[in-house]
Motif scaffolding. Structure first.
Motif, PDB file in Angstrom:
ATOM      1  N   ARG A 131       0.824  -1.208   0.000  1.00  0.00           N
ATOM      2  CA  ARG A 131       0.000   0.000   0.000  1.00  0.00           C
ATOM      3  C   ARG A 131       0.865   1.266   0.000  1.00  0.00           C
ATOM      4  NH1 ARG A 131      -5.262  -1.130   0.978  1.00  0.00           N
ATOM      5  NH2 ARG A 131      -5.740  -3.239   1.709  1.00  0.00           N
TER       6      ARG A 131
ATOM      7  N   GLU B 275     -10.298   1.797  -1.583  1.00  0.00           N
ATOM      8  CA  GLU B 275      -9.441   0.665  -1.249  1.00  0.00           C
ATOM      9  C   GLU B 275     -10.084  -0.162  -0.147  1.00  0.00           C
ATOM     10  OE1 GLU B 275      -5.698   1.570   0.780  1.00  0.00           O
ATOM     11  OE2 GLU B 275      -6.270   3.682   0.783  1.00  0.00           O
TER      12      GLU B 275
ATOM     13  N   VAL C  82      -6.892  -2.015  -4.278  1.00  0.00           N
ATOM     14  CA  VAL C  82      -6.783  -0.555  -4.320  1.00  0.00           C
ATOM     15  C   VAL C  82      -7.225  -0.111  -5.706  1.00  0.00           C
ATOM     16  CG1 VAL C  82      -5.248   1.442  -4.217  1.00  0.00           C
ATOM     17  CG2 VAL C  82      -4.896  -0.474  -2.655  1.00  0.00           C
TER      18      VAL C  82
END
Length: 358
Positions: A97, A115, A120
């Motif tokens: 991330r 997300e 995402v």
């Protein structure tokens, strides 16, 4: 190629039947809507809505290295997809991330829209009607040459601060955005109309942007070496002659880049042959500087690497000038001085070939 007969219906409209095989392959049937694009060259193009990439799904492995993940996202961005959905085979690790957020911050016109633990979604927030590819190219040119100028000055003057060198992200953003919209113009012809540039110009801008990004990379290389070396890097002798020669060669290389880029993005090509002449002059100057450094006791080899980056900058200018020469030949432009544009022998082909081969 197939030929079709034009027919006229009762209200005066002209019609042409579509090949059944093509319509079947595209999944079209009676009542479906297609886009028609009429171009200045007389070509009429039929395109379905499916030609645009609305969403691109990228599957990720949980053990994927963050560095590789960034490259995947950059490649997906370059496809021109409006949405990029990054999906993991499980819960996305925190370092993934972090890598995604870092990559998105370095991209123009996109943001993280949503997300979850498993995916995402990166979404485009910049439409083509808000984009000027030509202006983006100008900005990239300014950033690359400014970085190059500051980096070279810092190399020759160790007391100069390098705070102003650090536009790498800005250059990469501009270059990547130009590539993104160039690719979109290949898949959606209405994107060409919205951008307000011809397909040929967009290709020229894309090629020029690649070379300007290389100029920015050479500036970064020079800046990194300037940070690493000290005042004794030029050897035990007085370095003033060497530093002056380096500054002069770098200035000539930047001037060549500016003239070449102006010929591509400006209203009309300028004196492109001067770019090839400057490139040759920079090569000769750099060769002489390298010999001087080699013969000077105590000279740091890294200075020679920085000087080589100046030679490569001039080579980038010549590559951009080749794009400009093709534009000039296609448009029939001869410049303010026909003799200078055509060459002393009156043969445009030989001069173009000379520039391209070198």
């Amino acid at each position: 190629m197939e030929t079709r007969k034009i027919q006229q219906v009762s209200n005066g409209t002209f019609t042409v039947s579509l090949p059944r095989e093509w319509a079947t392959e595209q999944g079209l049937s009676a009542g479906d809507v297609v886009d028609l694009h009429a171009h200045l060259d007389g070509v009429l193009v039929i395109q379905t809505d499916d030609a645009e990439i609305d969403e691109l799904r990228v599957s990720l492995s949980c053990d994927e290295r963050p560095g590789r993940l960034r490259r995947v996202l950059e490649a997906a961005y370059a496809t021109g997809a409006r949405e990029i959905r990054l999906e993991g085979d499980g819960q996305l690790p925190s370092d993934h991330r972090t890598a995604i957020r870092s990559a998105v911050r370095a991209m123009a016109g996109v943001t993280i829209g949503a997300e979850t633990d498993e995916h995402v979604l990166v979404q485009s927030v910049l439409d083509a009607d808000a984009v000027s590819v030509r202006q983006s190219l100008r900005q990239l040119q300014f950033v690359a040459l400014s970085r190059h100028r500051t980096a070279t000055s810092a190399l020759c003057d160790p007391d100069q601060s390098l705070d102003s060198v650090g536009g790498g992200t800005s250059a990469e953003r501009c270059s990547a955005m130009i590539e993104r919209y160039f690719v979109r113009s290949l898949t959606r012809l209405d994107e060409v109309d919205t951008l307000g540039e011809s397909r040929l110009d967009l290709f020229r801008f894309y090629r020029t942007a690649r070379e300007l990004a290389n100029v920015a990379a050479h500036a970064e290389q020079i800046a990194n070496i300037a940070v690493e070396v000290d005042a004794d890097a030029f050897g035990r002798e007085d370095p003033s002659d060497t530093t002056a020669a380096i500054e002069a060669a770098a200035a000539d290389a930047r001037e060549a880049v500016e003239v070449a880029a102006d010929a591509v993005a400006g209203p009309s090509p300028g004196d492109l042959w001067s770019v090839f002449e400057r490139r040759d002059a920079v090569r000769q100057s750099v060769d002489a500087i390298e010999r001087r450094l080699f013969e000077t006791a105590g000279a740091d080899y890294r200075v020679a690497q920085a000087v080589a980056a100046i030679r490569q900058t001039a080579d980038c200018a010549a590559s951009i000038a080749e794009v400009g020469v093709r534009r000039a030949v296609r448009e029939g432009v001869r410049g303010d001085d026909p003799a200078a544009a055509i060459g002393p022998d009156g043969d445009t082909g030989s001069r173009v070939a000379d520039g391209a081969e070198e």
